[in-house]
Scaffold this active site. Structure first.
Site, PDB file in Angstrom:
ATOM      1  N   GLU A  82       0.814  -1.226   0.000  1.00 13.96           N
ATOM      2  CA  GLU A  82       0.000   0.000   0.000  1.00 13.96           C
ATOM      3  C   GLU A  82       0.842   1.267   0.000  1.00 13.96           C
ATOM      4  O   GLU A  82       1.697   1.444   0.884  1.00 13.96           O
ATOM      5  CB  GLU A  82      -0.922  -0.015   1.237  1.00 13.96           C
ATOM      6  N   LYS A 273      -7.447  -0.758  11.530  1.00 12.34           N
ATOM      7  CA  LYS A 273      -6.825  -1.225  10.277  1.00 12.34           C
ATOM      8  C   LYS A 273      -5.625  -0.341   9.952  1.00 12.34           C
ATOM      9  O   LYS A 273      -4.580  -0.824   9.489  1.00 12.34           O
ATOM     10  CB  LYS A 273      -7.860  -1.202   9.134  1.00 12.34           C
ATOM     11  N   ASP A 289       3.995 -14.288  11.961  1.00 11.52           N
ATOM     12  CA  ASP A 289       2.650 -14.710  11.544  1.00 11.52           C
ATOM     13  C   ASP A 289       1.668 -13.537  11.717  1.00 11.52           C
ATOM     14  O   ASP A 289       1.195 -13.273  12.824  1.00 11.52           O
ATOM     15  CB  ASP A 289       2.250 -15.912  12.429  1.00 11.52           C
ATOM     16  N   HIS A 387      -2.592  10.355  -0.877  1.00  4.69           N
ATOM     17  CA  HIS A 387      -2.623   9.080  -1.592  1.00  4.69           C
ATOM     18  C   HIS A 387      -2.511   9.266  -3.096  1.00  4.69           C
ATOM     19  O   HIS A 387      -2.075   8.394  -3.806  1.00  4.69           O
ATOM     20  CB  HIS A 387      -3.973   8.384  -1.333  1.00  4.69           C
TER      21      HIS A 387
HETATM   22  C1  MEV Z   1      -6.054   2.880   4.944  1.00  3.47           C
HETATM   23  O1  MEV Z   1      -5.275   1.754   4.605  1.00  3.47           O
HETATM   24  C2  MEV Z   1      -6.039   3.125   6.442  1.00  3.47           C
HETATM   25  C3  MEV Z   1      -6.954   4.243   6.913  1.00  3.47           C
HETATM   26  O2  MEV Z   1      -8.286   4.019   6.475  1.00  3.47           O
HETATM   27  C4  MEV Z   1      -6.880   4.256   8.431  1.00  3.47           C
HETATM   28  C5  MEV Z   1      -7.879   5.187   9.093  1.00  3.47           C
HETATM   29  O3  MEV Z   1      -8.931   5.497   8.487  1.00  3.47           O
HETATM   30  O4  MEV Z   1      -7.606   5.566  10.244  1.00  3.47           O
HETATM   31  C6  MEV Z   1      -6.533   5.570   6.351  1.00  3.47           C
END
Ligand code: MEV
Length: 431
Positions: A82, A273, A289, A387
């Site tokens: 990413e 995430k 892992d 991004h």
């Molecule tokens: C994207 O890989 C991760 C985000 O969505 C985390 C977040 O929203 O805090 C940008």
């Protein structure tokens, strides 16, 4: 490692970056970075790792800069696909340096092995009978792995839980608490549980059904904290297309973003995430892992009955931004892929970690940095701006651009604010 700050790293070629890393390491036995040229393993080696191998699948490996963990500079290897993650972590680590970097701690590396005991007539009687034999059971478990014991690991405790109303009625669960030292621990714990099972059956008169480690490794916790001086958070002055943001505005924006994740599981899942973007990429780079780490993280995030943020953000008495992250961290530096994968070995050596706990402390710091990078972007100009240019490069590659054409096509799409494969194809043709 002399310093994790390397100016101009972003604009160097891959060869130049490797040379810079070698310089920065100044280690008596520098890691063999050659493993990263090839990806680390041959198809033959892979054939011994899993079944039905037909080839290899590569991912990019980047180095996060600027990290200082417990006062020590460290270059952090990150393996992932990413865009923006490595840059985000490096930038936040730079801001955190101004407040002393990351302070991280770990508990003892205690893993939990579970034994499910079914067909027990009286659960409470069986539970107490197990406790009566606890010392004997622990002694048996402790003798199973002499190597681990020699290095200071071994069985530490035994706990018995009862479940009265499961779909099959009542059963017992015995937890074996095991210090796995510098290993991830699955092998040691699973072996110990399998070995203890006949004894547990003899004591309870029941049948030991499942014998397996728990990925909710809540006895093996890593914690990181950072303080970002509020003035470091200000940005935007003179940068094209960005309005100025004061440090206070960014700080309060990050805290409000955290509040959203603290109360809403839909947001907390995405927030966590973002943390795992940082955590997993170091876990993967070191051959650990990552499914185990993911499982542990999300189970831990719901430990108080509702799914919430793994991190917290607030301010201190001087108005500085304070972040914390606490999560299970079952990673090892011996055994498994970490031992046999030369790229993973290089990653461990690059960080100069000597214990699994030191590795865990770096990983949890990277998770906190990554979380802050996401919240800072979301709370100010939005995630897409940062991004956009990296995403545009991937779209350009997908449209068939190669070499310097990648940058040209990407730059034009960003300028037009249209990042789509059909537009990339048109631009490529016109160039
Ligand atoms: C994207 O890989 C991760 C985000 O969505 C985390 C977040 O929203 O805090 C940008």
């Amino acid at each position: 490692m002399t310093t994790s700050r390397i100016s101009g790293f972003y604009n160097m070629t891959i060869e130049e970056r490797r040379a810079k890393i070698a310089d920065a390491l100044a280690a008596p036995t520098p890691p063999d970075l050659g493993a990263w040229t090839s990806g680390g393993i041959s198809a033959d080696a892979a054939d011994h790792m899993i079944e039905n191998v037909v080839g290899l699948h590569s991912l990019p490996l980047g180095i996060a800069l600027n990290f200082q963990v417990n006062g020590r500079d460290v270059l952090v290897p990150m393996t992932l696909e990413e865009p923006s993650v490595v840059a985000g972590a490096s930038f936040m680590a730079k801001l955190a340096r101004a407040g002393g970097g990351y302070q991280a701690t770990t508990t003892d590396p205690l893993m939990i092995g579970q034994m499910q005991v079914i067909n027990v007539t009286n659960l409470n009687e069986a539970k107490l009978k197990i406790y009566e034999k606890k010392a004997e059971l622990l002694e048996e478990a402790d003798s199973i792995d002499p190597i681990l014991k020699k290095f200071g690991g071994g069985a530490r405790d035994l706990e018995v839980r009862t479940f009265d109303n499961s779909p099959i009625g009542g059963f017992l669960v015995v937890h074996l608490i095991y210090d796995v030292h510098d290993a991830m621990g699955a092998n040691a714990v699973n072996t110990a549980c399998e070995r203890l099972a006949p004894k547990i059956e003899a004591i309870t008169g029941g049948k030991v059904h499942l014998r397996i480690l728990s990925n909710l490794a809540d006895r093996r916790i890593a914690r990181a904290r950072c303080t970002i001086p509020v003035k470091e958070l200000a940005f935007g002055k003179g940068e094209s297309g960005t309005r100025p943001y004061s440090g206070e505005e960014v700080r309060d924006g990050i805290i409000a973003a955290y509040a959203f994740a603290a109360v809403d599981p839909y947001r907390a899942a995405t927030h966590n995430k973002g943390i795992m973007n940082g955590v997993d990429s170091v876990v993967i780079a070191t051959g650990n892992d990552w499914r185990a780490i993911e499982a542990g993280a999300h189970a831990y995030a719901v430990k108080n009955g509702h799914y919430t943020s793994l991190s917290t953000w607030g301010k201190d008495s001087e108005g500085n931004l304070v972040g914390t992250l606490e999560m299970p961290m079952a990673v090892g530096i011996v055994g498994g892929a970490t031992k046999v994968h030369p790229a993973a070995q290089a990653a461990v050596k690059l960080m100069g970690v000597k214990t699994a706990n030191e590795l865990a402390e770096i990983i949890v710091s990277v998770g906190l940095a990554q979380n802050m990078a996401a919240l800072r972007a979301l709370a100010t100009e939005g995630i897409q701006r940062g991004h956009m240019s990296l995403h545009a490069r991937q779209v350009a590659i997908a449209a068939g651009a190669e070499g310097e054409m990648i940058e040209k096509v990407a730059a034009q799409m960003v300028a037009e604010k249209v990042v789509r494969i059909d537009r990339a194809e048109e631009i490529l043709k016109s160039l």
